[in-house]
Design an enzyme around this catalytic site. Structure first.
Site, PDB file in Angstrom:
ATOM      1  N   HIS A  48       0.840  -1.151  -0.053  1.00 12.76           N
ATOM      2  CA  HIS A  48       0.130   0.047   0.067  1.00 12.76           C
ATOM      3  C   HIS A  48       0.791   1.249   0.176  1.00 12.76           C
ATOM      4  O   HIS A  48       0.615   2.352   0.736  1.00 12.76           O
ATOM      5  CB  HIS A  48      -1.084  -0.066   0.982  1.00 12.76           C
ATOM      6  CG  HIS A  48      -2.038  -1.186   0.971  1.00 12.76           C
ATOM      7  ND1 HIS A  48      -3.082  -1.400   0.275  1.00 12.76           N
ATOM      8  CD2 HIS A  48      -1.748  -2.718   1.375  1.00 12.76           C
ATOM      9  CE1 HIS A  48      -3.341  -2.586   0.438  1.00 12.76           C
ATOM     10  NE2 HIS A  48      -2.855  -3.302   1.079  1.00 12.76           N
ATOM     11  N   ASP A  54      -5.871  -2.084  -4.263  1.00 14.37           N
ATOM     12  CA  ASP A  54      -6.448  -3.019  -2.997  1.00 14.37           C
ATOM     13  C   ASP A  54      -7.048  -3.803  -3.670  1.00 14.37           C
ATOM     14  O   ASP A  54      -7.955  -3.773  -4.630  1.00 14.37           O
ATOM     15  CB  ASP A  54      -7.327  -2.207  -2.471  1.00 14.37           C
ATOM     16  CG  ASP A  54      -6.829  -0.857  -1.459  1.00 14.37           C
ATOM     17  OD1 ASP A  54      -5.425  -0.696  -1.595  1.00 14.37           O
ATOM     18  OD2 ASP A  54      -7.451  -0.211  -0.973  1.00 14.37           O
ATOM     19  N   HIS A  58      -7.454  -7.300   1.073  1.00 14.93           N
ATOM     20  CA  HIS A  58      -7.008  -6.084   1.959  1.00 14.93           C
ATOM     21  C   HIS A  58      -7.910  -6.067   3.327  1.00 14.93           C
ATOM     22  O   HIS A  58      -7.362  -5.700   4.206  1.00 14.93           O
ATOM     23  CB  HIS A  58      -6.618  -4.962   1.277  1.00 14.93           C
ATOM     24  CG  HIS A  58      -6.135  -3.833   1.870  1.00 14.93           C
ATOM     25  ND1 HIS A  58      -4.969  -3.919   2.764  1.00 14.93           N
ATOM     26  CD2 HIS A  58      -6.298  -2.630   1.892  1.00 14.93           C
ATOM     27  CE1 HIS A  58      -4.741  -2.805   3.123  1.00 14.93           C
ATOM     28  NE2 HIS A  58      -5.544  -1.796   2.617  1.00 14.93           N
ATOM     29  N   HIS A 159     -14.142   1.280   1.376  1.00 17.86           N
ATOM     30  CA  HIS A 159     -13.758   0.278   0.993  1.00 17.86           C
ATOM     31  C   HIS A 159     -14.735  -1.054   1.010  1.00 17.86           C
ATOM     32  O   HIS A 159     -14.791  -1.517  -0.175  1.00 17.86           O
ATOM     33  CB  HIS A 159     -12.564  -0.480   1.703  1.00 17.86           C
ATOM     34  CG  HIS A 159     -11.177   0.496   1.799  1.00 17.86           C
ATOM     35  ND1 HIS A 159     -10.794   1.588   2.410  1.00 17.86           N
ATOM     36  CD2 HIS A 159     -10.120   0.156   1.026  1.00 17.86           C
ATOM     37  CE1 HIS A 159      -9.707   2.022   1.816  1.00 17.86           C
ATOM     38  NE2 HIS A 159      -9.221   1.171   1.183  1.00 17.86           N
TER      39      HIS A 159
HETATM   40  N1  LIG Z   1      -1.167   0.229   5.058  1.00 16.84           N
HETATM   41  C1  LIG Z   1      -1.783   0.318   5.956  1.00 16.84           C
HETATM   42  C2  LIG Z   1      -1.274  -0.086   7.247  1.00 16.84           C
HETATM   43  C3  LIG Z   1      -1.856  -0.068   8.503  1.00 16.84           C
HETATM   44  C4  LIG Z   1      -3.287   0.170   8.212  1.00 16.84           C
HETATM   45  C5  LIG Z   1      -3.815   0.702   7.067  1.00 16.84           C
HETATM   46  C6  LIG Z   1      -3.290   0.634   5.732  1.00 16.84           C
HETATM   47  C7  LIG Z   1      -3.597   0.925   4.702  1.00 16.84           C
HETATM   48  O1  LIG Z   1      -2.808   0.622   3.738  1.00 16.84           O
HETATM   49  C8  LIG Z   1      -5.045   1.061   4.569  1.00 16.84           C
HETATM   50  C9  LIG Z   1      -5.614   1.946   3.429  1.00 16.84           C
HETATM   51  N2  LIG Z   1      -6.912   2.328   3.473  1.00 16.84           N
HETATM   52  C10 LIG Z   1      -5.362   1.502   1.922  1.00 16.84           C
HETATM   53  O2  LIG Z   1      -6.247   0.617   1.695  1.00 16.84           O
HETATM   54  O3  LIG Z   1      -4.331   1.635   1.349  1.00 16.84           O
HETATM   55 ZN   LIG Z   2      -7.344   1.434   0.185  1.00 14.68          ZN
HETATM   56 ZN   LIG Z   3      -4.204   0.417  -0.775  1.00 14.71          ZN
END
Ligand SMILES: Nc1ccccc1C(=O)C[C@H](N)C(=O)O
Ligand SMILES: [Zn+2]
Ligand SMILES: [Zn+2]
Length: 206
Positions: A48, A54, A58, A159
């Site tokens: 990410h 995604d 995920h 999401h």
């Molecule tokens: N990398 C992370 C580490 C910890 C918690 C969330 C993320 C995410 O990436 C969530 C984001 N909403 C995402 O889908 O890219």
């Molecule tokens: Zn995301």
């Molecule tokens: Zn993401």
């Protein structure tokens, strides 16, 4: 006209990483001197980071992995819309824009000003946008932001709502110089069999 433009973030140690997540690194792990023939590199990164998709896995243990996603989602016509200065984007914010017949929608917000620093706050997508967009035929949504939900969200409502309406997610685009309008998009994920997402090289052509 007719040239592809890169809308991907460069991946080097300066790329912004989700707070607490794995830093990006590239190194020559086996040098030409050592191997006698070639430099052999290694990358370590969170999926990410930068411009990426995604997969539903995920945010859903039963969700699809990257290899199961339909490639046709990530290649084809896309409309870029410009929605700056909103704290969130929902039906009210987008209803003035013609989205008829659109399969892939890219939203330029310009809200992530310094892409080398992870943002404090971002405009998020209102979960109810998912049903509205799926009714119009949208199957892919892309943004110039690191998430479609608020950065502190644990429920990830946008999401989940997007996924349950068959809309796939593309994050971290660079749309700074892209004017609203219709383009061809290519943003193919890698053939990662088990992964919850994938970095992509996203490109646009008018
Ligand atoms: N990398 C992370 C580490 C910890 C918690 C969330 C993320 C995410 O990436 C969530 C984001 N909403 C995402 O889908 O890219
Ligand atoms: Zn995301
Ligand atoms: Zn993401």
């Amino acid at each position: 006209m007719g040239t592809w433009i890169d809308i991907s973030q460069p991946l080097d140690e300066k790329v912004a990483v989700w707070p607490g997540d794995t830093p990006f690194s590239y190194k020559v792990n086996w040098s030409k001197e050592e191997s006698g023939s070639v430099n052999v590199g290694q990358i370590t990164m969170s999926i990410h980071t930068g411009t990426h998709i995604d997969a539903p896995f995920h945010f859903d243990n039963e969700g699809k992995r990257v290899i199961e996603l339909d490639l046709n989602l990530y290649i084809g016509s896309a409309r870029v819309v410009y929605l700056p200065n909103y704290t969130s984007i929902g039906v009210g914010e987008i209803s003035g824009i013609d989205l008829n017949g659109i399969t892939r929608l890219l939203i330029r917000t310009d809200a992530w000003k310094d892409r080398r620093v992870f943002p404090q706050t971002i405009p998020h997508l209102q979960p109810a946008l998912a049903a509205y967009l799926s009714e119009l035929g949208v199957r892919l949504i892309g943004l110039d932001l690191p998430s479609v939900d608020p950065l502190d969200s644990k429920e990830l409502l946008a999401h989940h709502e997007l996924a349950s309406h068959g809309i796939h997610i593309l994050e971290g685009l660079v749309l700074d110089d892209v004017l609203p309008g219709d383009y061809e998009l290519i943003a193919l994920p890698l053939p990662l069999v088990e992964a919850d997402g994938s970095p992509v090289r996203a490109v646009l052509k008018k």
